[in-house]
Design an enzyme around this catalytic site. Sequence first.
Site, PDB file in Angstrom:
ATOM      1  CB  SER A 199      -0.873  -0.034   1.252  1.00  0.00           C
ATOM      2  OG  SER A 199      -1.524   1.191   1.392  1.00  0.00           O
ATOM      3  CB  VAL A 253       7.683  -1.069  11.563  1.00  0.00           C
ATOM      4  CG1 VAL A 253       6.337  -1.564  12.023  1.00  0.00           C
ATOM      5  CG2 VAL A 253       8.552  -2.179  11.054  1.00  0.00           C
ATOM      6  CB  VAL A 313      12.345  -0.005  13.515  1.00  0.00           C
ATOM      7  CG1 VAL A 313      12.297   1.425  13.964  1.00  0.00           C
ATOM      8  CG2 VAL A 313      10.984  -0.659  13.652  1.00  0.00           C
ATOM      9  CE  LYS A 335      23.793  -6.835  17.291  1.00  0.00           C
ATOM     10  NZ  LYS A 335      22.357  -7.079  17.251  1.00  0.00           N
TER      11      LYS A 335
HETATM   12  C1  FAD Z   1      10.415  -0.866  17.716  1.00  0.00           C
HETATM   13  C2  FAD Z   1      10.892  -1.997  16.853  1.00  0.00           C
HETATM   14  C3  FAD Z   1      12.261  -2.203  16.701  1.00  0.00           C
HETATM   15  C4  FAD Z   1      12.714  -3.266  15.928  1.00  0.00           C
HETATM   16  N1  FAD Z   1      14.056  -3.510  15.838  1.00  0.00           N
HETATM   17  C5  FAD Z   1      14.494  -4.597  15.193  1.00  0.00           C
HETATM   18  C6  FAD Z   1      15.877  -4.879  15.100  1.00  0.00           C
HETATM   19  O1  FAD Z   1      16.736  -4.126  15.572  1.00  0.00           O
HETATM   20  N2  FAD Z   1      16.240  -5.996  14.435  1.00  0.00           N
HETATM   21  C7  FAD Z   1      15.331  -6.832  13.855  1.00  0.00           C
HETATM   22  O2  FAD Z   1      15.737  -7.860  13.291  1.00  0.00           O
HETATM   23  N3  FAD Z   1      14.015  -6.569  13.900  1.00  0.00           N
HETATM   24  C8  FAD Z   1      13.591  -5.484  14.544  1.00  0.00           C
HETATM   25  N4  FAD Z   1      12.257  -5.211  14.571  1.00  0.00           N
HETATM   26  C9  FAD Z   1      11.339  -6.067  13.834  1.00  0.00           C
HETATM   27  C10 FAD Z   1      11.387  -5.698  12.358  1.00  0.00           C
HETATM   28  O3  FAD Z   1      11.274  -4.305  12.195  1.00  0.00           O
HETATM   29  C11 FAD Z   1      10.254  -6.400  11.616  1.00  0.00           C
HETATM   30  O4  FAD Z   1      10.322  -7.768  11.902  1.00  0.00           O
HETATM   31  C12 FAD Z   1      10.384  -6.216  10.140  1.00  0.00           C
HETATM   32  O5  FAD Z   1      10.513  -4.866   9.804  1.00  0.00           O
HETATM   33  C13 FAD Z   1       9.216  -6.826   9.406  1.00  0.00           C
HETATM   34  O6  FAD Z   1       8.093  -5.959   9.405  1.00  0.00           O
HETATM   35  P1  FAD Z   1       6.901  -6.367   8.435  1.00  0.00           P
HETATM   36  O7  FAD Z   1       7.422  -6.350   7.046  1.00  0.00           O
HETATM   37  O8  FAD Z   1       6.306  -7.612   8.963  1.00  0.00           O
HETATM   38  O9  FAD Z   1       5.809  -5.232   8.653  1.00  0.00           O
HETATM   39  P2  FAD Z   1       5.728  -3.718   8.139  1.00  0.00           P
HETATM   40  O10 FAD Z   1       7.061  -3.068   8.060  1.00  0.00           O
HETATM   41  O11 FAD Z   1       4.711  -3.073   9.026  1.00  0.00           O
HETATM   42  O12 FAD Z   1       5.157  -3.799   6.669  1.00  0.00           O
HETATM   43  C14 FAD Z   1       3.778  -3.972   6.426  1.00  0.00           C
HETATM   44  C15 FAD Z   1       3.506  -3.814   4.956  1.00  0.00           C
HETATM   45  O13 FAD Z   1       2.161  -4.202   4.714  1.00  0.00           O
HETATM   46  C16 FAD Z   1       1.557  -3.269   3.830  1.00  0.00           C
HETATM   47  N5  FAD Z   1       0.103  -3.268   4.025  1.00  0.00           N
HETATM   48  C17 FAD Z   1      -0.571  -3.216   5.193  1.00  0.00           C
HETATM   49  N6  FAD Z   1      -1.912  -3.208   4.943  1.00  0.00           N
HETATM   50  C18 FAD Z   1      -2.060  -3.270   3.609  1.00  0.00           C
HETATM   51  C19 FAD Z   1      -3.188  -3.268   2.735  1.00  0.00           C
HETATM   52  N7  FAD Z   1      -4.440  -3.213   3.195  1.00  0.00           N
HETATM   53  N8  FAD Z   1      -2.964  -3.320   1.408  1.00  0.00           N
HETATM   54  C20 FAD Z   1      -1.708  -3.371   0.909  1.00  0.00           C
HETATM   55  N9  FAD Z   1      -0.613  -3.385   1.690  1.00  0.00           N
HETATM   56  C21 FAD Z   1      -0.801  -3.315   3.010  1.00  0.00           C
HETATM   57  C22 FAD Z   1       2.203  -1.939   4.196  1.00  0.00           C
HETATM   58  O14 FAD Z   1       2.088  -1.012   3.138  1.00  0.00           O
HETATM   59  C23 FAD Z   1       3.654  -2.395   4.411  1.00  0.00           C
HETATM   60  O15 FAD Z   1       4.307  -2.429   3.169  1.00  0.00           O
HETATM   61  C24 FAD Z   1      11.778  -4.128  15.290  1.00  0.00           C
HETATM   62  C25 FAD Z   1      10.415  -3.877  15.412  1.00  0.00           C
HETATM   63  C26 FAD Z   1       9.961  -2.824  16.177  1.00  0.00           C
HETATM   64  C27 FAD Z   1       8.495  -2.575  16.309  1.00  0.00           C
END
Ligand code: FAD
Length: 509
Positions: A49, A55, A57, A88
Site C-alpha cells: 500500500s 515500521v 525499524v 556488529k
Molecule cells: C520498535 C521496533 C524495533 C525493531 N528492531 C528490530 C531490530 O533491531 N532488528 C530486527 O531484526 N528486527 C527489529 N524489529 C522487527 C522488524 O522491524 C520487523 O520484523 C520487520 O521490519 C518486518 O516488518 P513487516 O514487514 O512484517 O511489517 P511492516 O514493516 O509493518 O510492513 C507492512 C507492509 O504491509 C503493507 N500493508 C498493510 N496493509 C495493507 C493493505 N491493506 N494493502 C496493501 N498493503 C498493506 C504496508 O504497506 C507495508 O508495506 C523491530 C520492530 C519494532 C516494532
Amino acid sequence: MSNQENSLYSGDRRIRNIVIVGGGSAGWMTAAALAKVMGHHTSITLIESADIGTVSVGEATIPNIRAFNQLLELNEDELLAKTQGTFKLGIEFVDWYEKDHAYMHPFGPYGQNLSGVPFHHYWLGSSEHAGAPITDWCLEATAAYQGKFERYTRQRGRPVPTNYAFHFNAVAYAAYLADYAVDRGVKRIIDHVDEVRTSKDSGFIQSLMLSSGQEIAGDLFIDCSGFKGLLIEQTLHTGFEDWHHWLLCDSAIAQPCAIGDHYPPYTRSLAQEAGWQWQIPLQNRWGNGHVYASAFLEQDKALNVLHANMPDTPTGDPNYLHWRTGRRRQAWNKNCIAIGLSAGFLEPLESTGLHLVQSAISRLLSLFPDRHFDDTLRNKFNQYSREELERIRDFIILHYKATRRTDTDFWAYCANMDIPDSLSEKIELYRHSGRIFRENLELFSEISWFSVLNGQGIKPNAIHPLTEGMQVAERDSLLSQLKTQTQQQAQAMSCHQAYIKQHCSMESQ
Ligand SMILES: Cc1cc2nc3c(=O)[nH]c(=O)nc-3n(C[C@H](O)[C@H](O)[C@H](O)COP(=O)(O)OP(=O)(O)OC[C@H]3O[C@@H](n4cnc5c(N)ncnc54)[C@H](O)[C@@H]3O)c2cc1C
C-alpha cells in the site's frame, strides 16, 4: 493407473500463484527468497500500500542473516555500502543487572572447550582468573570494545572466521531486496487491499480486491501486512496468544541522530526507568529508540528519556510504534502463512525480528505445500514456529527477571514476576550446576545463554566435575595463554571505520 497419476510430483496440484501482501522487510525478504528458489514457473505477486507505511525499524541483526544473504548470493560489501551498514559483534547491556554495570552478549565463543567441557566452567572455577571479565577470552567482545573488525583473523597460521552480523538501514535493505526480487520476476503492485474474498465452503482465501478495482487471485497467500495481520487475523480470525504479562514493553519511539567518525562494531542497550534504549551505529547516523512499557511511562516522558540519552543531535522526526507482545496461534492457517510482524512480535531486545522472518521463510521452503495443503505440513510449520518463538521469549524475559534493580515500579515488577516454567528450569539447572542445554531448534546457543545468565548476576553453586581432570596450575596457565592469544588477535585487527572505508563505504556508491 497412468504414470501421471502414479507420480510423486505434484503435477497439477502444484502452487502456481503466490500472493504476498506487504512490502516491508518481511514481504521483500520473502519475495526475494521465493524468486531465487522457485524459478519462473511460479508467479509471485507482491502488493504494498502507498497509504500504509512500513515500521521502518529493524536495523540490528544477528549472524544468521548472513546465511540468508548467502542463499540469495548477495554481495555483502555492496549490500553494506547501499544500506549504510556497519558490522556488529554483539550487544552491550548497560544498567540491566544494576545501575553502573555493563556486560556484553557477544556473537563469538569464550576461550575453547577443554576436554569437552565448556570454557565457562574453567573460568568460574579459577581463583586466579575469575576476577577478570570472561569477555577477555572472547575475540568478538574484545574487538568490539577496542573498535576493531576483520572478517577473518589468523590463529596458528590459519584463517579463522569472525562471528558477526550487521547494523543497516532497514528501509534501504527492503529496497535492495525489492530490486533483487523484481529483477527475478516478482510482480510488484502498489495498491491497497480493500477486501479479501474467501471460499464459502473451505474458508480458504481466493482473491484480493484492490482499491484500483483489480482482483488478484492466488493459491498461496503470504501475510506480511504487519502487526494487524490483514489476512491471518482480520480475515481468518486465527487468534493471538498474549505474552504481555512477561514482557511489559509495548511501545517504542525511534529517532535517528548524527554520528561522528566513530561507529563502534556493536549495539548498545541502555536500561531506562521503564524499558530500555537502543543505540545502533550506521555509517551516516545513530539509530536510536526507546522501548518502554506504556503502563509505567507516558509517551511524552518516554520521548524526553530518548532525547536525554542520545549520543548526538536528533535528525528526522520521531517514529511512534505500539504493539501487542505474543504470537499468532497458527502462523499457517488454511492457505495463508503469516511472516513477519503479522505472525507475532517479541520486542527487539535481542534483534530477532528479521531472524524470525528468515527462519519462517526457510520453514516454508522445507514444508512447501501443493494445493492440497496437507495438514501434516501445516502442523509441523506451526509447531516449529511456536517452539522457536517460545524459546526466544524465554531468553528475552531472562534479561528482565534476573535484575537486582527495584528502583522503579517497572523493575520491581520484573524482578518479582512469575516466569514460564521452561525458563525457570533453565535458570535452576544453571544455578545448581553451571550447565546449559540448547533445546531442539532453539535459536540462542549455550554461549548466548551463559552471557546473559552470567551478565545478569546469576552465579552457579557448582561447576562441571570434569574440570578437575586437569591440575589447577595447568588450567590457570592454559587460561592465561588463551587470554593472551585473544588479546593479540584483537590487536591485529583493523579499526572498524578503516575496514568499512576500505571495503564497503557508502561513499563508494
Ligand atoms: C520498535 C521496533 C524495533 C525493531 N528492531 C528490530 C531490530 O533491531 N532488528 C530486527 O531484526 N528486527 C527489529 N524489529 C522487527 C522488524 O522491524 C520487523 O520484523 C520487520 O521490519 C518486518 O516488518 P513487516 O514487514 O512484517 O511489517 P511492516 O514493516 O509493518 O510492513 C507492512 C507492509 O504491509 C503493507 N500493508 C498493510 N496493509 C495493507 C493493505 N491493506 N494493502 C496493501 N498493503 C498493506 C504496508 O504497506 C507495508 O508495506 C523491530 C520492530 C519494532 C516494532
